[in-house]
Design an enzyme around this catalytic site. Structure first.
Site, PDB file in Angstrom:
ATOM      1  N   THR A  94      12.242  -8.338  -5.691  1.00 59.37           N
ATOM      2  CA  THR A  94      11.410  -9.023  -5.866  1.00 59.37           C
ATOM      3  C   THR A  94       9.826  -8.230  -5.917  1.00 59.37           C
ATOM      4  O   THR A  94       8.790  -8.941  -6.752  1.00 59.37           O
ATOM      5  CB  THR A  94      11.057 -10.287  -5.098  1.00 59.37           C
ATOM      6  N   ASP A  95       9.848  -7.508  -5.120  1.00 59.92           N
ATOM      7  CA  ASP A  95       8.544  -6.583  -5.233  1.00 59.92           C
ATOM      8  C   ASP A  95       7.816  -6.124  -6.608  1.00 59.92           C
ATOM      9  O   ASP A  95       6.478  -6.052  -6.788  1.00 59.92           O
ATOM     10  CB  ASP A  95       8.493  -5.434  -4.150  1.00 59.92           C
ATOM     11  N   TYR A 118      15.431  -5.875   6.961  1.00 63.31           N
ATOM     12  CA  TYR A 118      16.821  -5.636   6.607  1.00 63.31           C
ATOM     13  C   TYR A 118      16.891  -4.502   5.639  1.00 63.31           C
ATOM     14  O   TYR A 118      15.911  -3.779   5.476  1.00 63.31           O
ATOM     15  CB  TYR A 118      17.522  -7.140   5.908  1.00 63.31           C
ATOM     16  N   LYS A 174       4.235 -12.475  -8.073  1.00 60.99           N
ATOM     17  CA  LYS A 174       4.586 -12.624  -6.855  1.00 60.99           C
ATOM     18  C   LYS A 174       3.528 -13.101  -6.067  1.00 60.99           C
ATOM     19  O   LYS A 174       2.522 -12.238  -6.158  1.00 60.99           O
ATOM     20  CB  LYS A 174       5.198 -11.370  -6.111  1.00 60.99           C
ATOM     21  N   THR A 219      16.609  -7.573  -2.511  1.00 62.45           N
ATOM     22  CA  THR A 219      16.976  -8.418  -1.362  1.00 62.45           C
ATOM     23  C   THR A 219      18.064  -9.269  -1.494  1.00 62.45           C
ATOM     24  O   THR A 219      18.698  -9.547  -0.766  1.00 62.45           O
ATOM     25  CB  THR A 219      15.587  -9.040  -0.733  1.00 62.45           C
ATOM     26  N   GLU A 264     -19.025  -7.848 -18.331  1.00 59.13           N
ATOM     27  CA  GLU A 264     -19.993  -7.162 -17.393  1.00 59.13           C
ATOM     28  C   GLU A 264     -20.103  -5.724 -17.606  1.00 59.13           C
ATOM     29  O   GLU A 264     -20.633  -4.811 -16.839  1.00 59.13           O
ATOM     30  CB  GLU A 264     -19.149  -7.235 -16.240  1.00 59.13           C
TER      31      GLU A 264
HETATM   32  C1  SIN Z   1      12.747  -8.186  -2.120  1.00 61.28           C
HETATM   33  O1  SIN Z   1      13.649  -7.809  -3.082  1.00 61.28           O
HETATM   34  O2  SIN Z   1      12.578  -9.325  -2.052  1.00 61.28           O
HETATM   35  C2  SIN Z   1      12.056  -7.014  -1.376  1.00 61.28           C
HETATM   36  C3  SIN Z   1      12.610  -5.555  -1.786  1.00 61.28           C
HETATM   37  C4  SIN Z   1      12.624  -5.134  -3.071  1.00 61.28           C
HETATM   38  O3  SIN Z   1      11.718  -5.328  -3.926  1.00 61.28           O
HETATM   39  O4  SIN Z   1      13.522  -4.308  -3.595  1.00 61.28           O
END
Ligand code: SIN
Length: 357
Positions: free
Chosen positions: A120-121, A54, A193, A40, A314
């Protein structure tokens, strides 16, 4: 014809020349290389108010750098476009390419640090993999953005500035791979995240962040005690691929379906994301015992975001020959198990590895 200079002008020029000669020479700014992979932070939307729907990974590294001229005040920045993908498409094959490029660059005396722009994913997974295989004390910083580059108040430019400033700073040396987003500095092992949409999404909920960025300088509050980078036993310099490890997620009513499917697919290891303290349903336990008998290494992790999985809690891990994931998330336990399997298939050794990293 001769030209005569005015005596006051000559005196002024002389004063300036003397002042310049007396000023201490400024050391050159550290060289930071930005390795761009997409996400992103490099995304564009049809309107400045669109923050979902997007297209990720469209802006190139030169444009990312040009958008933040302030970078030139903290580092000499160069960029390379390593990939241009959304991070859901990041794979272990990409990690190996990235790790090799990072190690090559950091071996050069003229490179002080590296920033990796990333979606970020899966950013936390790439960060942890690099934390385990980078062979340098120099800073490596992963950064992304939650809003595309075209959005009002896009978070990418400030995040990039902070990440470059962190990678250029001597205080960041020897701290392992870091994630720098929203002014926070987090350790690759601990960070995750936590929100699908919030800018403040990257947190280390169990142990807290390493520090904060303040006016372009890092302020550190703690250091990680888990081994990383130059202190690890993992070497991917000539590795062709990572051993295949899968994750089975437990849920109310889950049985053996996912575990059996992974075993049938020929995985070398299974991380079971159990409920609670890594608890196993009767059926899941039976399937994992069978998988172990077939030589598959079984790691008990938890789908819960906090707390460790306690050995012999467990499940009777000693008797079943299982490994526990400590407080690693299932997705990070998968990475550590894959790297452990490049060294050994001895489960006692693998448990030692899980205690150490
Ligand atoms: C992001 O970057 O926030 C989402 C898309 C990705 O992980 O490439």
């Amino acid at each position: 014809m001769t030209t005569r200079r005015h005596p006051t002008l000559v005196a002024a020029l002389l004063t300036l020349a003397l002042a310049a000669a007396a000023a201490p020479p400024q050391p050159p700014l550290p060289h930071v290389v930005i390795l761009a992979t997409g996400g992103t932070i490099a995304g564009t939307a049809a309107s400045s108010t669109a923050t979902v729907g997007y297209k990720a990974a469209t802006v190139g590294v030169a444009e990312l750098i040009a958008a933040v001229p302030e970078l030139a005040s903290v580092a000499r920045v160069t960029g390379e476009q390593v990939f241009q993908i959304a991070s859901e498409n990041m794979t272990p094959a990409h990690w190996l390419i990235l790790a090799r490029r990072v190690n090559e660059l950091l071996a050069r005396p003229d490179v002080a640090g590296i920033v990796i722009t990333h979606g970020t994913d899966t950013l936390e997974e790439t960060a942890y993999f690099l934390d385990l295989v980078v062979k340098s004390e120099k800073p490596v910083v992963l950064v992304g953005a939650m809003r595309p580059a075209t959005a009002i108040s896009a978070d990418g430019p400030m995040n990039l500035f902070n990440a470059v400033a962190l990678a250029a700073s001597p205080e960041a040396v020897g701290r392992g791979v870091m994630v720098c987003m929203n002014d926070r500095i987090d350790a690759a092992r601990d960070v995750t995240k936590t929100s699908t949409v919030a800018l403040d999404t990257f947190r280390s909920p169990e142990v807290g962040e390493l520090g904060l960025m303040e006016r372009g300088r890092p302020v550190f509050y703690r250091a990680t005690t888990r081994l990383h980078t130059t202190a690890t036993e993992f070497d991917v310099s000539s590795l062709k691929e990572l051993p295949n490890v899968g994750i089975a997620l437990a849920y109310a009513g889950s049985g053996r379906l996912e575990i059996d499917a992974l075993a049938a697919a020929g995985v070398k290891g299974i991380v079971n994301a159990g409920v609670g303290d890594g608890s196993l349903s009767i059926e899941a336990k039976a399937a994992l015992v069978e998988a172990r008998k077939r030589g598959i290494v079984v790691v008990r992790a938890s789908r819960i975001a906090g707390g460790p999985v306690v050995r012999d809690g467990e499940a009777d891990d000693d008797a079943l020959d299982f490994v526990v994931a400590d407080n690693l998330s299932p997705q990070k336990a998968r990475i550590l198990l894959a790297l452990a399997l490049t060294r050994t298939s001895d489960t006692r050794e693998i448990q030692r590895i899980f205690r150490r990293y």
